[in-house]
Design a protein around this motif. Structure first.
Motif, PDB file in Angstrom:
ATOM      1  N   ARG A 298       0.883  -1.036   0.097  1.00  0.00           N
ATOM      2  CA  ARG A 298       0.133  -0.061   0.063  1.00  0.00           C
ATOM      3  C   ARG A 298       1.019   1.363  -0.145  1.00  0.00           C
ATOM      4  N   SER A 299       1.776   1.240   0.912  1.00  0.00           N
ATOM      5  CA  SER A 299       3.028   2.474   0.767  1.00  0.00           C
ATOM      6  C   SER A 299       3.511   2.745  -0.598  1.00  0.00           C
ATOM      7  N   LEU A 300       4.028   1.383  -0.941  1.00  0.00           N
ATOM      8  CA  LEU A 300       4.695   1.600  -2.440  1.00  0.00           C
ATOM      9  C   LEU A 300       3.572   2.030  -3.451  1.00  0.00           C
ATOM     10  N   ASN A 301       2.466   1.384  -3.358  1.00  0.00           N
ATOM     11  CA  ASN A 301       1.405   2.194  -4.560  1.00  0.00           C
ATOM     12  C   ASN A 301       1.088   3.533  -4.357  1.00  0.00           C
ATOM     13  N   ASP A 302       0.836   4.034  -2.824  1.00  0.00           N
ATOM     14  CA  ASP A 302       0.588   5.364  -2.713  1.00  0.00           C
ATOM     15  C   ASP A 302       1.720   6.230  -3.031  1.00  0.00           C
ATOM     16  N   LYS A 303       2.974   5.839  -3.068  1.00  0.00           N
ATOM     17  CA  LYS A 303       3.859   6.600  -3.259  1.00  0.00           C
ATOM     18  C   LYS A 303       3.894   6.664  -4.801  1.00  0.00           C
ATOM     19  N   MET A 304       3.680   5.506  -5.750  1.00  0.00           N
ATOM     20  CA  MET A 304       3.762   5.407  -7.244  1.00  0.00           C
ATOM     21  C   MET A 304       2.713   6.494  -7.838  1.00  0.00           C
ATOM     22  N   ILE A 305       1.585   6.586  -7.217  1.00  0.00           N
ATOM     23  CA  ILE A 305       0.631   7.538  -7.575  1.00  0.00           C
ATOM     24  C   ILE A 305       0.896   8.853  -7.420  1.00  0.00           C
ATOM     25  N   LYS A 306       1.474   9.361  -6.338  1.00  0.00           N
ATOM     26  CA  LYS A 306       1.794  10.933  -6.023  1.00  0.00           C
ATOM     27  C   LYS A 306       3.176  11.267  -6.526  1.00  0.00           C
ATOM     28  N   THR A 307       4.087  10.429  -6.756  1.00  0.00           N
ATOM     29  CA  THR A 307       5.342  10.838  -7.373  1.00  0.00           C
ATOM     30  C   THR A 307       5.125  10.957  -8.785  1.00  0.00           C
ATOM     31  N   LYS A 308       5.545  12.097  -9.492  1.00  0.00           N
ATOM     32  CA  LYS A 308       5.561  12.610 -10.683  1.00  0.00           C
ATOM     33  C   LYS A 308       7.077  12.816 -11.353  1.00  0.00           C
ATOM     34  N   LYS A 309       8.122  12.892 -10.354  1.00  0.00           N
ATOM     35  CA  LYS A 309       9.450  13.250 -10.813  1.00  0.00           C
ATOM     36  C   LYS A 309      10.535  12.167 -11.149  1.00  0.00           C
ATOM     37  N   TYR A 310       9.848  11.027 -10.519  1.00  0.00           N
ATOM     38  CA  TYR A 310      10.669   9.760 -11.122  1.00  0.00           C
ATOM     39  C   TYR A 310       9.798   8.508 -10.959  1.00  0.00           C
ATOM     40  N   ASP A 311       9.967   7.661 -11.335  1.00  0.00           N
ATOM     41  CA  ASP A 311       9.222   6.242 -11.439  1.00  0.00           C
ATOM     42  C   ASP A 311       9.797   5.352 -10.361  1.00  0.00           C
ATOM     43  N   ILE A 312       8.732   4.644  -9.978  1.00  0.00           N
ATOM     44  CA  ILE A 312       9.004   3.580  -8.824  1.00  0.00           C
ATOM     45  C   ILE A 312       8.405   2.188  -9.403  1.00  0.00           C
ATOM     46  N   GLU A 313       9.073   1.152  -9.388  1.00  0.00           N
ATOM     47  CA  GLU A 313       8.707  -0.030  -9.535  1.00  0.00           C
ATOM     48  C   GLU A 313       9.071  -0.973  -8.334  1.00  0.00           C
ATOM     49  N   PHE A 314       8.163  -2.146  -8.163  1.00  0.00           N
ATOM     50  CA  PHE A 314       8.754  -3.191  -7.037  1.00  0.00           C
ATOM     51  C   PHE A 314       8.263  -4.596  -7.490  1.00  0.00           C
ATOM     52  N   TYR A 315       9.313  -5.324  -7.163  1.00  0.00           N
ATOM     53  CA  TYR A 315       9.195  -6.844  -7.803  1.00  0.00           C
ATOM     54  C   TYR A 315       9.110  -7.791  -6.650  1.00  0.00           C
ATOM     55  N   GLY A 316       8.202  -8.461  -6.590  1.00  0.00           N
ATOM     56  CA  GLY A 316       8.086  -9.816  -5.458  1.00  0.00           C
ATOM     57  C   GLY A 316       8.429 -10.984  -6.315  1.00  0.00           C
ATOM     58  N   LEU A 317       8.182 -12.217  -5.749  1.00  0.00           N
ATOM     59  CA  LEU A 317       8.286 -13.263  -6.340  1.00  0.00           C
ATOM     60  C   LEU A 317       7.736 -13.543  -7.894  1.00  0.00           C
ATOM     61  N   GLU A 318       6.498 -13.403  -8.002  1.00  0.00           N
ATOM     62  CA  GLU A 318       5.849 -13.578  -9.401  1.00  0.00           C
ATOM     63  C   GLU A 318       6.485 -12.620 -10.456  1.00  0.00           C
ATOM     64  N   GLU A 319       6.601 -11.294 -10.104  1.00  0.00           N
ATOM     65  CA  GLU A 319       7.150 -10.551 -10.998  1.00  0.00           C
ATOM     66  C   GLU A 319       8.637 -10.817 -11.278  1.00  0.00           C
ATOM     67  N   MET A 320       9.349 -11.268 -10.469  1.00  0.00           N
ATOM     68  CA  MET A 320      10.827 -11.486 -10.585  1.00  0.00           C
ATOM     69  C   MET A 320      11.057 -12.934 -11.469  1.00  0.00           C
ATOM     70  N   MET A 321      10.024 -13.986 -11.718  1.00  0.00           N
ATOM     71  CA  MET A 321       9.786 -14.848 -12.314  1.00  0.00           C
ATOM     72  C   MET A 321       9.618 -14.565 -13.728  1.00  0.00           C
ATOM     73  N   GLU A 322       8.494 -13.473 -13.886  1.00  0.00           N
ATOM     74  CA  GLU A 322       8.181 -12.956 -15.346  1.00  0.00           C
ATOM     75  C   GLU A 322       9.410 -12.212 -16.036  1.00  0.00           C
ATOM     76  N   LYS A 323      10.179 -11.284 -15.050  1.00  0.00           N
ATOM     77  CA  LYS A 323      11.228 -10.787 -15.786  1.00  0.00           C
ATOM     78  C   LYS A 323      12.538 -11.685 -16.204  1.00  0.00           C
ATOM     79  N   SER A 324      12.488 -12.784 -15.448  1.00  0.00           N
ATOM     80  CA  SER A 324      13.569 -13.835 -15.806  1.00  0.00           C
ATOM     81  C   SER A 324      13.251 -14.433 -17.235  1.00  0.00           C
ATOM     82  N   LYS A 325      12.092 -14.411 -17.269  1.00  0.00           N
ATOM     83  CA  LYS A 325      11.770 -15.143 -18.532  1.00  0.00           C
ATOM     84  C   LYS A 325      11.968 -14.273 -19.826  1.00  0.00           C
TER      85      LYS A 325
END
Length: 485
Positions: free
Chosen positions: A439-466
């Motif tokens: 929730r904290s990450l998503n809130d910051k992603m919505i409010k922040t315009k000067k740079y991008d924020i991404e976060f990767y857990g287990l499922e996202e990491m496997m997708e990126k590895s593919k």
């Protein structure tokens, strides 16, 4: 200007004992008591450093040189001569290329980690060195002032040695259990024995080491060990270890112990000195084989030069992981955290023009470490790597968002060659994130315009590895970063 003030100005920082000798040599009939009184009356443009030196000595120096190279060199020379407990800390930092983890440095000092009559604790010693600006610290590490290291500062090699040391301790623990020196699940890394810290501490019930207490309960002996790798060990480097042992031997009711010092290379004088003190010297190649030693050096080299290797020869990372696993029968899972930023670096190396691993940046006196820094033509990617087997909570995320990102962003904007590129901050966590953290990450992603924020857990990491289309990398990611989560 008086003779004493002139002498201080000409000779640079000088201890009161040396200044006293100069005065007595100049005025032959002067008594020591009278000479000391003259020293106590020194004023003018002279500063005094107290409370660090043996026999209550004082270091005098010209106020004009404060914080200069001459000042710091004079101060460290004085500590070498009359402030050994501080000098050994600086010496140990220099041996380790200028930085050590906070929780590990205490092992390489003569300062106890618990209160011991007549001894300055490690925590108090570090506080004084920080105040003197001879060392500084961040959340994880303690750093040596660069001008004191005689060119040996190398944060990336220090990190490589730290990773290799952790790997070596895992293997030493396994070795000591297999030969019956210690029991399973009894060892502690970077633990305390006799109020001092050691890299390895474990009870042992071998031979005559155990004793019986007054109440007829068995009291085990202990196996204690420190590790010195990455440099040839000389007499000055073993000083901390010998001093710790001597203090332990003077303690009443101390448990019996076997002291080990694990090294790669050591000079003959140090070797003989350690043997005379009853120390068991464990050479890495003799304990675990020549191939193991070569593998350790390859590991240090990979971490030291990770950015270049992962960009130019990424398969070297994959090959090393395979060799580590083959040689130590799967125990690389214990190195999940240490090697995770290399896994992220492997990925970024495939999509970025260049990458840097473990870069230390400094912006207006605030220092931060960037786990993986990637550059494309349009974008800068800053990756935070958490190779944990547990979820990252909101507090850790808020610390990253509020304490780390702002300093790194300001540093980037202060670099003319890259300040015009887009900035993306990423956090990779093998253990995922708590709901509050998300929730904290998503809130910051919505409010922040000067740079991008991404976060990767287990499922996202496997997708990126593919995305890499590398079966070998996907297998390693699954085996070492997902299997036990």
């Amino acid at each position: 200007m008086t003779f004493l003030e002139q002498t201080i100005k000409e000779k640079g920082p000088i201890l009161s004992s040396d200044l006293l000798d100069i005065l007595l040599d100049k005025e032959k009939g002067l008594s020591k008591e009278a000479a000391r009184k003259r020293l106590s009356r020194i004023r003018g443009d002279v500063a005094k450093v107290r409370g660090l030196f043996s026999d209550r000595q004082i270091l005098f120096h010209d106020k004009a040189i404060y914080n200069s190279e001459e000042y710091f060199e004079g101060l460290t020379d004085a500590l070498k001569k009359a402030g050994k407990q501080y000098h050994i800390i600086l010496q140990s930092l220099a041996f380790h290329y200028g930085q050590i983890k906070k929780e590990q440095l205490a092992a390489y000092t003569v300062n106890p980690v618990k209160n011991l009559k007549g001894h300055l604790t490690f925590h108090s010693a570090i506080e004084k060195l920080v105040k003197l600006q001879l060392v500084h610290q961040d959340d994880d590490n303690i750093f040596l002032l660069p001008i004191l290291a005689e060119g040996s500062i190398n944060g990336k090699r220090a990190k490589g040695i730290e990773v290799a040391k952790n790997f070596l301790l895992i293997q030493f623990n396994d070795w000591s259990r297999k030969i019956g020196l210690t029991s399973y699940n009894t060892s502690v890394f970077h633990g305390e024995f006799g109020k001092y810290q050691f890299n390895f501490v474990s009870p042992t019930y071998v031979g005559s080491l155990p004793k019986f207490s007054v109440k007829k309960k068995i009291v085990p002996g202990f196996l204690i060990a420190d590790v010195l790798i990455g440099n040839t060990v000389t007499e000055k480097e073993v000083e901390f270890f010998i001093n710790k042992l001597k203090t332990l031997k003077y303690q009443k009711q101390i448990a019996s112990f076997i002291p080990f010092l694990i090294v790669e290379s050591i000079d003959p004088k140090s070797l003989n000195l350690l043997k005379s003190e009853g120390v068991v010297i464990g050479f890495v190649n003799e304990l675990f084989g020549e191939k193991y030693k070569e593998l350790l050096n390859s590991l240090i080299n990979l971490v030291t030069n990770a950015g270049a290797i992962l960009k130019k020869n990424p398969e070297a990372y994959l090959d090393l992981i395979s060799k580590l696993n083959k040689l130590v029968d799967g125990k690389t899972n214990n190195l999940r955290g240490d090697l995770f930023e290399l896994a992220v670096g492997y990925f970024q190396g495939r999509i970025c023009n260049s990458i840097d691993i473990g870069k230390i940046i400094n912006y207006q006196g605030e220092q931060r470490e960037i786990d993986v820094l990637g550059f494309t033509a349009q974008k800068i990617i800053v990756s935070e790597c958490k190779g944990y087997n547990h979820k990252i909570d909101k507090d850790e995320i808020d610390k990253w968002l509020g304490n780390k990102i702002p300093v790194i962003r300001k540093w980037i904007l202060d670099q003319p060659s890259i300040s015009d590129r887009e900035i993306q901050f990423e956090i990779w966590s093998t253990g995922g994130f708590t709901e509050e953290a998300v929730r904290s990450l998503n809130d910051k992603m919505i409010k922040t315009k000067k740079y991008d924020i991404e976060f990767y857990g287990l499922e996202e990491m496997m997708e990126k590895s593919k995305e890499l289309k590398s079966k070998k990398f996907t297998e390693i990611l699954r085996e070492y970063y997902i299997k036990e989560i």
